[in-house]
Design an enzyme around this catalytic site. Sequence first.
Site, PDB file in Angstrom:
ATOM      1  CG  HIS A  96      -8.145  -0.217  -3.100  1.00  0.00           C
ATOM      2  ND1 HIS A  96      -8.105  -0.774  -2.911  1.00  0.00           N
ATOM      3  CD2 HIS A  96      -8.802   0.567  -2.008  1.00  0.00           C
ATOM      4  CE1 HIS A  96      -7.618  -1.820  -1.617  1.00  0.00           C
ATOM      5  NE2 HIS A  96      -8.626  -0.730  -0.998  1.00  0.00           N
TER       6      HIS A  96
ATOM      7  NE  ARG B  41      -3.626   0.176   1.770  1.00  0.00           N
ATOM      8  CZ  ARG B  41      -5.192   0.228   2.542  1.00  0.00           C
ATOM      9  NH1 ARG B  41      -5.306   1.428   3.818  1.00  0.00           N
ATOM     10  NH2 ARG B  41      -5.848   0.219   1.882  1.00  0.00           N
TER      11      ARG B  41
ATOM     12  CD  GLN C 168     -13.027  -1.583  -1.737  1.00  0.00           C
ATOM     13  OE1 GLN C 168     -12.111  -1.731  -0.448  1.00  0.00           O
ATOM     14  NE2 GLN C 168     -14.298  -2.040  -1.306  1.00  0.00           N
TER      15      GLN C 168
HETATM   16  N1   CP Z   1     -11.089   0.011   1.952  1.00  0.00           N
HETATM   17  C1   CP Z   1      -9.823  -0.600   2.233  1.00  0.00           C
HETATM   18  O1   CP Z   1      -8.610  -0.374   2.298  1.00  0.00           O
HETATM   19  O2   CP Z   1      -9.627   0.192   4.005  1.00  0.00           O
HETATM   20  P1   CP Z   1      -8.445   0.245   4.600  1.00  0.00           P
HETATM   21  O3   CP Z   1      -7.660   1.394   4.414  1.00  0.00           O
HETATM   22  O4   CP Z   1      -9.069   0.346   6.039  1.00  0.00           O
HETATM   23  O5   CP Z   1      -7.175  -1.004   4.503  1.00  0.00           O
HETATM   24  N1  NVA Z   2      -9.719   6.699  -1.291  1.00  0.00           N
HETATM   25  C1  NVA Z   2      -9.546   5.969  -0.262  1.00  0.00           C
HETATM   26  C2  NVA Z   2     -10.065   4.534  -0.134  1.00  0.00           C
HETATM   27  C3  NVA Z   2      -9.596   4.159   1.264  1.00  0.00           C
HETATM   28  C4  NVA Z   2      -9.764   2.499   1.152  1.00  0.00           C
HETATM   29  C5  NVA Z   2      -8.805   6.643   0.152  1.00  0.00           C
HETATM   30  O1  NVA Z   2      -7.210   6.420  -0.532  1.00  0.00           O
HETATM   31  O2  NVA Z   2      -8.034   7.262   1.263  1.00  0.00           O
END
Ligand code: CP
Ligand code: NVA
Length: 304
Positions: free
Chosen positions: A129, A102, A132
């Site tokens: 993402h 990440r 997701q």
């Molecule tokens: N939706 C998602 O990726 O959540 P987190 O940021 O908690 O991993």
């Molecule tokens: N768009 C958000 C998603 C979190 C899961 C971010 O990048 O913070």
Amino acid sequence: MQHFLSLLDWPAEELRRLIDEAVFLKREYQTGGNRPALQGKSLGMVFQKPSLRTRVSFEMAMQHVGGYALYIGPQEIGLGKRESIADVARVLGGYVQGIMARVFDHEHVIQLAEWSPVSVINGLSDYNHPCQAMADVLTMQEEFGQLQGLNLTYIGDGNNVTRSLLFAAAKFGFRLTLCAPEGYRLDDESIQKAKAAGGVDVYRLVEDPTEAVRDADVIYTDTWTSMGQEEEAEKRRKVFPPYQVNYQLMTHAPKHAIVMHCLPAHRGEEITDPVADGPQSRLFPQAANRLHAQKSILVRLLGR
Ligand code: CP
Ligand code: NVA
């Protein structure tokens, strides 16, 4: 070496197979437990940002199939700072059979993949993402039985999650209707790539939220301020209120429409409590599906 960085990198047929396998693994898990498909395998999880869902679902997924997941937090390896990304990739790849990362800058996950001797999975970047989106597709399939021809209306900030949903629409045959203020929409390049992969009808922009939800099967929203954009939060709080997913907006949507959100939610901003906790909400089954969708990706990439 096969990686999971963007849905656009994968043929539609293989993505559908991953969803089929997720359905299988979910049933297997719920009826006695998964077979140890990744016995003795380890996943290194590099996090430059906080996480609940991604961190816990990857860790539990590895455990369910007999593997091990190692959490490496933002303070630990200093990706690209304490050590070059190329070096981190090659060192870490000597210890584990897969890397989940990440990152802030999408280029960094691409570089990791370029140098890594093991598969790299994108656990969110500023660009997209994909894990997701796979869980979201699984959730939509469970709800509607199939994806072809569905309309997902995304309301709010056109961000990393939106982009992955657009790519999912292109690969799985549904349509993304975007309703976002000017300056917060998706870039033309992403839209053109999605259209090339999924046809011209894959994307539609509708400016008025009540119009945008009128023929929605799914109404999707996400935070107005993503991780890494915190200094813009005040400005964004002034721009986005007309795009709130609330009870009033839901009165313009079909009764069968479901509400999705990748979470974490900023309740009272992009979504209100009555909608997030209401009968049309699928927020928590959607979050739970991260486990099953990612298990499928892990078994596919690390199970060789
Ligand atoms: N939706 C998602 O990726 O959540 P987190 O940021 O908690 O991993
Ligand atoms: N768009 C958000 C998603 C979190 C899961 C971010 O990048 O913070």
